[in-house]
Scaffold this active site. Sequence first.
Site, PDB file in Angstrom:
ATOM      1  CG  ASP A  87      -1.853   7.495   0.424  1.00  0.00           C
ATOM      2  OD1 ASP A  87      -0.823   8.128   0.159  1.00  0.00           O
ATOM      3  OD2 ASP A  87      -2.843   7.464  -0.332  1.00  0.00           O
ATOM      4  CG  ASP A 128      -1.641   1.257   1.467  1.00  0.00           C
ATOM      5  OD1 ASP A 128      -2.362   1.667   0.541  1.00  0.00           O
ATOM      6  OD2 ASP A 128      -1.507   1.848   2.550  1.00  0.00           O
ATOM      7  CG  ASP A 179      -1.763   2.385   6.557  1.00  0.00           C
ATOM      8  OD1 ASP A 179      -2.130   3.441   7.093  1.00  0.00           O
ATOM      9  OD2 ASP A 179      -2.092   2.067   5.396  1.00  0.00           O
TER      10      ASP A 179
END
Length: 240
Positions: A42, A40, A203
Amino acid sequence: MAPRHENENTNQDQGQNVLHCEETLKLETILPTAKALVFDCDGTLLDTMPIYYESWQRTCDAAGLSFPIERFYAMAGMPVIDIFRILIEEQEKADSLCAEECEKQKKLHHADVEAEGRVAGPIDVVIDFALKSHGNIPMAVASSGWRDHVLTGLERVGILKLFDAVVTADEDDVEKGKPHPDIFLVAAKRLGVDPGGCIGFEDADFGMQAVHSAGYLSAVDVRLLTMYPRNVEKRQNLER
């Protein structure tokens, strides 16, 4: 060479504990069987979340929408337009608001935030691993962000060249955003690797769900890494 004091040995041991947290040890165990790594962007590679929330706040305040920071992190990983659709429906604003227009306004507010000098820096603990892995295993980025923003952010910190593919949620190939598995399946396909051979790095809860749904070999939750930015207090305690 001066002898090392006892407290220096202790600090060195604590430093090893910082680097070898449980999530890192899990990764080291499964890495030899992996065929590809998919990250990922961001909140995983780039520390974008604080400035993203600022642009969310400005957009929602102007639109009369409520979006507390706790909800922001809970919905992290979901495409922007999907979040707006949910907020508008929940808060019964469909008569006055359009998700597509809200997304356009958020892009403008995000540009304003960056123009003020607030840009996302690297998340070193994850990028260091990507740097070490570069050239040894195929790697891709799978992000719910807008493609132009993702490419610009990765280029700004000098890591775009590390990745063999970059997949974003605004592409036609990605029918449904996270928590659906589409984006991770597309990333695996572009790398030419079966999803069962990929490790996903995330995250956000929705992102972790998407990785698992894609049938990946494993999902690494970068929030559990001790050197992750929002674990600063834990890191400082270990370094004392």
